[in-house]
Design a protein around this motif. Structure first.
Motif, PDB file in Angstrom:
ATOM      1  N   UNK A 142       0.832  -1.209   0.000  1.00 56.12           N
ATOM      2  CA  UNK A 142       0.000   0.000   0.000  1.00 56.12           C
ATOM      3  C   UNK A 142       0.865   1.257   0.000  1.00 56.12           C
ATOM      4  N   UNK A 143       1.926   1.258   0.789  1.00 53.63           N
ATOM      5  CA  UNK A 143       2.840   2.403   0.819  1.00 53.63           C
ATOM      6  C   UNK A 143       3.511   2.571  -0.536  1.00 53.63           C
ATOM      7  N   UNK A 144       3.821   1.468  -1.179  1.00 54.13           N
ATOM      8  CA  UNK A 144       4.430   1.549  -2.516  1.00 54.13           C
ATOM      9  C   UNK A 144       3.537   2.326  -3.474  1.00 54.13           C
ATOM     10  N   UNK A 149       2.087   7.532  -6.419  1.00 57.04           N
ATOM     11  CA  UNK A 149       1.130   8.617  -6.677  1.00 57.04           C
ATOM     12  C   UNK A 149       1.703   9.979  -6.305  1.00 57.04           C
ATOM     13  N   UNK A 150       2.597  10.018  -5.320  1.00 58.14           N
ATOM     14  CA  UNK A 150       3.195  11.287  -4.891  1.00 58.14           C
ATOM     15  C   UNK A 150       4.273  11.780  -5.842  1.00 58.14           C
ATOM     16  N   UNK A 214       6.297  -8.165  -3.235  1.00 58.20           N
ATOM     17  CA  UNK A 214       5.218  -8.517  -2.308  1.00 58.20           C
ATOM     18  C   UNK A 214       4.011  -9.089  -3.035  1.00 58.20           C
ATOM     19  N   UNK A 215       3.622  -8.451  -4.137  1.00 61.01           N
ATOM     20  CA  UNK A 215       2.371  -8.788  -4.810  1.00 61.01           C
ATOM     21  C   UNK A 215       2.545  -9.684  -6.028  1.00 61.01           C
ATOM     22  N   UNK A 220       2.950  -1.071 -10.987  1.00 58.93           N
ATOM     23  CA  UNK A 220       2.747  -0.230  -9.807  1.00 58.93           C
ATOM     24  C   UNK A 220       1.688   0.803 -10.173  1.00 58.93           C
ATOM     25  N   UNK A 221       0.505   0.672  -9.593  1.00 58.75           N
ATOM     26  CA  UNK A 221      -0.638   1.479 -10.003  1.00 58.75           C
ATOM     27  C   UNK A 221      -0.529   2.875  -9.416  1.00 58.75           C
TER      28      UNK A 221
END
Length: 222
Positions: A142-144, A149-150, A214-215, A220-221
């Motif tokens: 989630x942090x990724x 996005x930032x 991890x996923x 990376x969305x």
């Protein structure tokens, strides 16, 4: 290598990547301070420290190769080692960019540009790198995604800073400055902005590699 020893090696690799990241983040913080304060001694400390970062990178790269070559990692372990290998490359390059910033701090600058907050942008970028490494250490996908996005915000900050340099240059009275000195100042500031943006890109790379680790998803969305 016994299975238990192998698991310990993987745990040690993660800790070593985190340790190298802490060193690089310290280098980056020192470079930003040196640039902000024109601190020659601190800038030279960063430059001298780059060799240590490079040596650490090569040692850990060798550890990754050994784990891949000498063992038969299952899929999740293979993703972890491969991601760690690539993250180490990003960290080494961030260290190189921190060294660039330290070198800019040694430049003979006549005056700055009031519309450019290089230190502020640098702190934003440094936070991105720190968050990306935190996500790697804790397997936080989630942090990724938040980091990715930032990145647009960081790019926008860099774009506005570059535009501010141009506006201030146009507004200056041409008979009050040396063309050669001003061009040197402009080059230094624009290179600083460029390198900060590139560090932000490496933070996104780290997040993307962690997200894949991890996923099991290379996308990376944003």
């Amino acid at each position: 290598m016994a299975r238990e020893e192998y698991r310990e090696s993987l745990t040690e690799l993660r800790a070593n990547v985190e340790s190298m990241a802490e060193t690089v983040l310290t280098q980056l913080r020192q470079a930003l301070v040196a640039l902000e304060d024109s601190n020659e001694a601190l800038a030279r400390e960063v430059i001298d420290g780059d060799e240590t970062v490079n040596e650490r990178y090569l040692d850990l790269e060798g550890d990754c190769i050994d784990l891949l070559a000498l063992e038969q990692p299952v899929a999740s372990d293979l993703r972890f080692v491969a991601a760690s290998f690539k993250i180490l490359t990003d960290l080494e390059r961030i260290g190189d960019l921190a060294t660039n910033l330290a070198n800019y701090a040694l430049a003979d600058v006549s005056e700055g540009f009031s519309g450019v907050d290089s230190y502020g942008i640098g702190e934003e970028v440094r936070d991105q790198v720190q968050a990306a490494i935190g996500a790697y250490v804790t397997d936080d996908a989630d942090v990724c995604r938040t980091i990715a996005s930032r990145d647009d915000e960081i790019d926008a900050l860099c774009q506005r800073a570059s535009e501010a340099v141009v506006r201030e240059l146009i507004a200056r009275e041409s008979d009050t400055w040396s063309v050669e000195q001003v061009l040197d100042d402009v080059s230094r500031v624009l290179l600083t902005i460029r390198d900060l943006e590139r560090i932000g890109d490496h933070a996104v790379n780290i997040a993307a590699r962690t997200h894949y680790m991890v996923e099991n998803d290379p996308a990376l969305i944003y």
